[in-house]
Motif scaffolding. Structure first.
Motif, PDB file in Angstrom:
ATOM      1  N   PHE A 176     -23.666  -1.131  -2.004  1.00 12.50           N
ATOM      2  CA  PHE A 176     -22.630  -1.340  -3.009  1.00 12.50           C
ATOM      3  C   PHE A 176     -21.588  -0.213  -2.958  1.00 12.50           C
ATOM      4  N   ALA A 177     -22.059   1.014  -2.878  1.00 12.47           N
ATOM      5  CA  ALA A 177     -21.169   2.170  -2.810  1.00 12.47           C
ATOM      6  C   ALA A 177     -20.326   2.128  -1.532  1.00 12.47           C
ATOM      7  N   ALA A 178     -20.964   1.773  -0.412  1.00 13.27           N
ATOM      8  CA  ALA A 178     -20.243   1.679   0.858  1.00 13.27           C
ATOM      9  C   ALA A 178     -19.187   0.586   0.792  1.00 13.27           C
ATOM     10  N   THR A 179     -19.539  -0.532   0.155  1.00 13.62           N
ATOM     11  CA  THR A 179     -18.582  -1.629   0.011  1.00 13.62           C
ATOM     12  C   THR A 179     -17.398  -1.192  -0.852  1.00 13.62           C
ATOM     13  N   ILE A 180     -17.694  -0.537  -1.971  1.00 13.93           N
ATOM     14  CA  ILE A 180     -16.632  -0.058  -2.861  1.00 13.93           C
ATOM     15  C   ILE A 180     -15.741   0.949  -2.132  1.00 13.93           C
ATOM     16  N   LEU A 181     -16.376   1.912  -1.465  1.00 13.21           N
ATOM     17  CA  LEU A 181     -15.616   2.931  -0.746  1.00 13.21           C
ATOM     18  C   LEU A 181     -14.800   2.323   0.396  1.00 13.21           C
ATOM     19  N   GLY A 182     -15.405   1.361   1.103  1.00  8.10           N
ATOM     20  CA  GLY A 182     -14.678   0.671   2.180  1.00  8.10           C
ATOM     21  C   GLY A 182     -13.469  -0.075   1.634  1.00  8.10           C
ATOM     22  N   GLY A 183     -13.628  -0.742   0.502  1.00  7.70           N
ATOM     23  CA  GLY A 183     -12.515  -1.451  -0.132  1.00  7.70           C
ATOM     24  C   GLY A 183     -11.423  -0.481  -0.578  1.00  7.70           C
ATOM     25  N   MET A 184     -11.854   0.641  -1.132  1.00  5.88           N
ATOM     26  CA  MET A 184     -10.871   1.642  -1.553  1.00  5.88           C
ATOM     27  C   MET A 184     -10.122   2.197  -0.356  1.00  5.88           C
ATOM     28  N   LYS A 185     -10.863   2.442   0.738  1.00  9.46           N
ATOM     29  CA  LYS A 185     -10.218   2.949   1.947  1.00  9.46           C
ATOM     30  C   LYS A 185      -9.214   1.928   2.470  1.00  9.46           C
ATOM     31  N   TRP A 186      -9.585   0.657   2.461  1.00  9.98           N
ATOM     32  CA  TRP A 186      -8.679  -0.395   2.925  1.00  9.98           C
ATOM     33  C   TRP A 186      -7.417  -0.439   2.054  1.00  9.98           C
ATOM     34  N   MET A 187      -7.612  -0.357   0.725  1.00 12.65           N
ATOM     35  CA  MET A 187      -6.462  -0.387  -0.182  1.00 12.65           C
ATOM     36  C   MET A 187      -5.568   0.838   0.019  1.00 12.65           C
ATOM     37  N   LEU A 188      -6.190   1.998   0.195  1.00  9.54           N
ATOM     38  CA  LEU A 188      -5.405   3.217   0.419  1.00  9.54           C
ATOM     39  C   LEU A 188      -4.645   3.151   1.748  1.00  9.54           C
ATOM     40  N   ASP A 189      -5.287   2.627   2.788  1.00 11.39           N
ATOM     41  CA  ASP A 189      -4.604   2.453   4.073  1.00 11.39           C
ATOM     42  C   ASP A 189      -3.414   1.501   3.936  1.00 11.39           C
ATOM     43  N   ARG A 190      -3.653   0.406   3.238  1.00 14.86           N
ATOM     44  CA  ARG A 190      -2.578  -0.574   3.024  1.00 14.86           C
ATOM     45  C   ARG A 190      -1.437   0.057   2.219  1.00 14.86           C
ATOM     46  N   LEU A 191      -1.798   0.801   1.178  1.00 18.90           N
ATOM     47  CA  LEU A 191      -0.795   1.470   0.367  1.00 18.90           C
ATOM     48  C   LEU A 191      -0.015   2.489   1.203  1.00 18.90           C
ATOM     49  N   GLU A 192      -0.738   3.210   2.059  1.00 17.63           N
ATOM     50  CA  GLU A 192      -0.073   4.198   2.911  1.00 17.63           C
ATOM     51  C   GLU A 192       0.897   3.519   3.875  1.00 17.63           C
ATOM     52  N   ARG A 193       0.481   2.385   4.476  1.00 19.53           N
ATOM     53  CA  ARG A 193       1.364   1.642   5.390  1.00 19.53           C
ATOM     54  C   ARG A 193       2.607   1.142   4.662  1.00 19.53           C
ATOM     55  N   ARG A 194       2.403   0.585   3.473  1.00 17.94           N
ATOM     56  CA  ARG A 194       3.544   0.083   2.702  1.00 17.94           C
ATOM     57  C   ARG A 194       4.478   1.225   2.297  1.00 17.94           C
ATOM     58  N   THR A 195       3.876   2.337   1.910  1.00 13.75           N
ATOM     59  CA  THR A 195       4.684   3.498   1.541  1.00 13.75           C
ATOM     60  C   THR A 195       5.463   3.995   2.752  1.00 13.75           C
ATOM     61  N   ASP A 196       4.810   4.063   3.911  1.00  9.43           N
ATOM     62  CA  ASP A 196       5.497   4.487   5.139  1.00  9.43           C
ATOM     63  C   ASP A 196       6.652   3.541   5.471  1.00  9.43           C
ATOM     64  N   LEU A 197       6.409   2.227   5.319  1.00 10.06           N
ATOM     65  CA  LEU A 197       7.477   1.264   5.585  1.00 10.06           C
ATOM     66  C   LEU A 197       8.643   1.463   4.622  1.00 10.06           C
ATOM     67  N   ARG A 198       8.315   1.683   3.358  1.00 13.21           N
ATOM     68  CA  ARG A 198       9.388   1.889   2.382  1.00 13.21           C
ATOM     69  C   ARG A 198      10.159   3.172   2.692  1.00 13.21           C
ATOM     70  N   PHE A 199       9.431   4.232   3.040  1.00 13.61           N
ATOM     71  CA  PHE A 199      10.129   5.480   3.375  1.00 13.61           C
ATOM     72  C   PHE A 199      10.974   5.312   4.627  1.00 13.61           C
ATOM     73  N   ALA A 200      10.459   4.553   5.597  1.00 12.74           N
ATOM     74  CA  ALA A 200      11.249   4.293   6.806  1.00 12.74           C
ATOM     75  C   ALA A 200      12.519   3.521   6.435  1.00 12.74           C
ATOM     76  N   HIS A 201      12.382   2.544   5.551  1.00 13.32           N
ATOM     77  CA  HIS A 201      13.530   1.777   5.093  1.00 13.32           C
ATOM     78  C   HIS A 201      14.526   2.689   4.357  1.00 13.32           C
ATOM     79  N   VAL A 202      14.003   3.540   3.482  1.00 15.69           N
ATOM     80  CA  VAL A 202      14.866   4.473   2.743  1.00 15.69           C
ATOM     81  C   VAL A 202      15.552   5.430   3.715  1.00 15.69           C
ATOM     82  N   ASP A 203      14.814   5.907   4.728  1.00 16.18           N
ATOM     83  CA  ASP A 203      15.413   6.801   5.727  1.00 16.18           C
ATOM     84  C   ASP A 203      16.562   6.106   6.466  1.00 16.18           C
TER      85      ASP A 203
END
Length: 120
Positions: free
Chosen positions: A19-46
């Motif tokens: 359960f903990a691994a699943t939760i942590l894996g999901g959080m990691k996936w969400m954080l990775d996705r958030l980081e990619r989206r943030t990078d895309l937005r910053f690239a767009h802003v740049d």
């Protein structure tokens, strides 16, 4: 502790770990996705900032050209002012000559009767 209790504790621990691994894996996936989206937005802003910088550079070049034109116009107006001053000086000189000529003519013609003097 009995074997059944031990197996139950191990099974519960495995379940919690999964359960903990699943939760942590999901959080990691969400954080990775958030980081990619943030990078895309910053690239767009740049890119947008680069476009704005380019527009400002073009605007600065245009302003520099306009300033150069204004400087040339100022020089032309200064030359025109000098020419007008020369014309004014020449006209004043001509006016003074005309007055001198009139005074000379008046001296040559001699005195005038009072009625003729008043008519001028």
């Amino acid at each position: 502790m009995t074997i059944d209790a031990t197996q139950a504790v191990i099974a519960l621990s495995a379940l919690l770990l999964t359960f903990a691994a699943t939760i942590l894996g999901g959080m990691k996936w969400m954080l990775d996705r958030l980081e990619r989206r943030t990078d895309l937005r910053f690239a767009h802003v740049d890119r947008r900032f680069e476009q704005v910088d380019q527009r400002f550079e073009r605007l600065e070049r245009r302003m520099d050209r306009a300033e150069e034109r204004m400087d040339r116009m100022d020089e032309r107006f200064d030359r025109m002012d000098e020419g007008i001053r020369q014309i004014d000086t020449t006209l004043l000189s001509i006016q003074m000559r005309i007055l001198a000529i009139k005074a000379a003519i008046d001296r040559i013609e001699g005195g005038r009767p009072p009625l003729l003097i008043a008519s001028h």
